[in-house]
Design an enzyme around this catalytic site. Structure first.
Site, mmCIF file in Angstrom:
data_model
loop_
_atom_site.group_PDB
_atom_site.id
_atom_site.type_symbol
_atom_site.label_atom_id
_atom_site.label_comp_id
_atom_site.label_asym_id
_atom_site.label_seq_id
_atom_site.Cartn_x
_atom_site.Cartn_y
_atom_site.Cartn_z
ATOM 1 N N ASP A 1 49.132 2.374 9.768
ATOM 2 C CA ASP A 1 48.934 3.809 9.557
ATOM 3 C C ASP A 1 48.105 4.370 10.712
ATOM 4 O O ASP A 1 46.959 3.949 10.918
ATOM 5 C CB ASP A 1 48.209 4.023 8.223
ATOM 6 C CG ASP A 1 48.354 5.425 7.679
ATOM 7 O OD1 ASP A 1 48.806 6.306 8.423
ATOM 8 O OD2 ASP A 1 48.002 5.649 6.511
ATOM 9 N N ASP A 2 48.679 5.274 11.496
ATOM 10 C CA ASP A 2 47.953 5.944 12.590
ATOM 11 C C ASP A 2 47.560 4.989 13.720
ATOM 12 O O ASP A 2 46.544 5.202 14.385
ATOM 13 C CB ASP A 2 46.672 6.618 12.078
ATOM 14 C CG ASP A 2 46.912 7.847 11.237
ATOM 15 O OD1 ASP A 2 48.077 8.229 11.052
ATOM 16 O OD2 ASP A 2 45.922 8.418 10.741
ATOM 17 N N CYS B 1 52.084 11.407 8.921
ATOM 18 C CA CYS B 1 52.361 10.289 8.015
ATOM 19 C C CYS B 1 53.608 10.476 7.167
ATOM 20 O O CYS B 1 54.574 9.726 7.274
ATOM 21 C CB CYS B 1 51.163 10.047 7.099
ATOM 22 S SG CYS B 1 49.619 9.696 7.969
#
Length: 504
Positions: free
Chosen positions: A41-42, A77
């Site tokens: 994530d990220d 996201c």
């Protein structure tokens, strides 16, 4: 007897499945292999995000192929993960942002897109499917089926309710609520995902299987495991490229950033940068343990292992403290490493690979006929396993994003009007209603990026990334207008593409 319209819809869906499954059942169909996807994530690539991943680089990258030109088609996201699942650009799956109103994990998404996402195809093909971790930001919302909703296609489901967290979260375990607190041994989410994946492999898996592991790292709140809480204690965000540089010729949202940044902003982003790396060390352990388990069970040679992220990240670039959402390389480039059957070690492929290509690649691995699906992406399996260069691969692609803003003033930033959001630290805003853009990103024959904003100015940005890799100079006002017209026409075509037309 059901309603005739319902039967008609069922017959259409059945025919679609027959085309996909039947088309793959022709002569010479190979045995399907297992698939493991590790989705962070990220996690960026442009500002050092892969530095903590020492074991991952060895166990996947050096054992297989690295794609340094891997991109998300949208740098946020939920829209990005929706693209990965569906194999479609945002203008086709219609997820605009991380909100339920923006179609994130909404009832409309569940009805229209989940049945045609890659896990549904693979499950119908006989794959056991396992999911653990973050799914979509609004997953579990009471207005969208709540915890009881298990997305189509998953045999074993451990879905995080809401956005990334490391402690004090709720899981949906096959539709049953499971509360977790803050005891490291039982609750630290990255390790829980690791342990459940190992249990699945040991107790319940039988080939072929699909396993998707989606840890919270390196998303905020950046809570490290105890063993890593003091790692990288002197690390700072890199100061090169566009760090702390005013984006004077860019869209107004970038121009509004205070430059040079306040010391408080720099201290904030340096701390976040260190903590992001700390959280990733647990993901590196996850990779080591999963690959080790596959090897111990004699499954590694028959399993494709993919490692990637939903979007990139920035930390001080163009004086924007921390976030994603922007059109620049640091936010749209993602890591992509793959190992598996037929992939030679220590390869690097320079073709542009998109997150919408993962689903088609998984279907290709399973022997499915990707051309009969609604997916916009294309399988890159031939690039990995075929020694001869495929005759055609995309030279350019689309990046699109829909901006978000608050309808009222932010009380923490009274000088700012409505319409902006993500204004921290020091009231520097990272998003706005009119931070809505679409870009053509081309790698061949020239590396360039052309972007149009949906605002009152119809603002345009154009970068020659061969001469200007950090995108410091917007040359939209200085190039031949015929180039702008040609890029505008290409952008219009990409924004209207669907399925096969997105691949040409």
């Amino acid at each position: 007897m059901g309603h005739p319209a319902s039967w008609a819809a069922l017959l259409v869906l059945s025919a679609a499945w027959h085309l996909v499954l039947g088309g793959a059942a022709g002569g010479g169909r190979r045995s399907p292999h297992n698939i493991v996807l590790i989705l962070t994530d990220d996690q960026d690539t442009e500002i050092g995000g892969m530095t903590p991943m020492k074991k991952t680089q060895v166990l996947i990258g050096q054992a297989g192929v690295s794609f340094p030109n891997a991109f998300t088609v949208t740098p946020l996201c939920c829209p990005s993960r929706s693209s990965l699942l569906s194999g479609r650009y945002p203008h086709n799956h219609l997820v605009r942002n991380n909100s339920l109103e923006g179609n994130c994990s909404s009832p409309a998404w569940q009805k229209s897109q989940e049945p045609l996402a890659f896990p549904s195809y693979l499950q119908r093909q006989g794959y056991q499917t396992f999911y653990a971790g973050k799914y979509l930001n609004q997953y579990g919302h009471p207005a969208a089926g709540g915890i009881q909703h298990v997305p189509l296609g998953w045999t074993y489901w451990n879905g995080l309710v809401g956005n990334s967290r490391y402690y004090n979260y709720t899981l949906s375990a096959n539709g049953q609520e499971e509360q977790h607190g803050q005891r490291y041994q039982d609750d630290y989410l990255t390790d829980l995902i690791t342990n459940r994946s190992l249990e699945f492999l040991q107790k319940w898996s039988h080939p072929p299987f699909l396993m998707v592991l989606a840890p919270p790292a390196a998303h905020s709140p950046w809570t490290a495991a105890p063993d890593y809480a003091k790692a990288y204690s002197t690390t700072k965000a890199p100061r090169n490229g566009s760090f702390n540089v005013h984006g004077k010729d860019k869209h107004w949202l970038v121009r509004q950033a205070r430059s040079p940044m306040a010391n408080t902003s720099i201290e904030f982003l340096d701390k976040a940068y260190r903590e992001r790396w700390q959280t990733l060390l647990s993901v590196d352990d996850l990779v080591e343990r999963v690959v080790g388990q596959l090897k111990a069970l004699d499954l590694l040679a028959s399993t494709y292992v993919f490692y990637t992220s939903d979007n990139g990240y920035h930390a001080g670039q163009f004086s924007l403290p921390i976030d994603k959402r922007q059109l620049y390389e640091f936010d749209i480039r993602v890591p992509l490493l793959v190992r598996g059957p037929g992939i030679k070690a220590n390869q690097t492929r320079l073709e542009p690979i998109l997150n919408i290509d993962l689903g088609p690649t998984f279907l290709d691995i399973a022997g499915l006929n990707v051309s009969q699906t609604a997916m916009d992406g294309q399988s890159f399996l031939p690039l990995m396993v075929t020694p001869v260069q495929p005759s055609a691969w995309r030279a350019d692609f689309l990046v699109e994003y829909t901006g978000e803003g608050l309808p009222t003033r932010d009380p923490a930033c009274p000088a700012l009007g409505p319409g902006v959001s993500q204004c921290f630290p020091d009231c520097v805003c990272e998003d706005a209603f009119n931070n809505t853009y679409a870009c053509v990103r081309a790698l061949h024959p020239h590396s360039l990026q052309y972007c149009e904003f949906a605002d009152l100015q119809a603002f345009v940005e154009l970068y020659n990334l061969t001469a200007d890799p950090h995108q410091l100079h917007n040359v939209a006002q200085s190039v031949d207008p015929t180039l702008l017209e040609a890029l505008n026409q290409r952008l219009i075509k990409l924004q209207a593409c669907e399925g096969p037309s997105c691949r040409t």
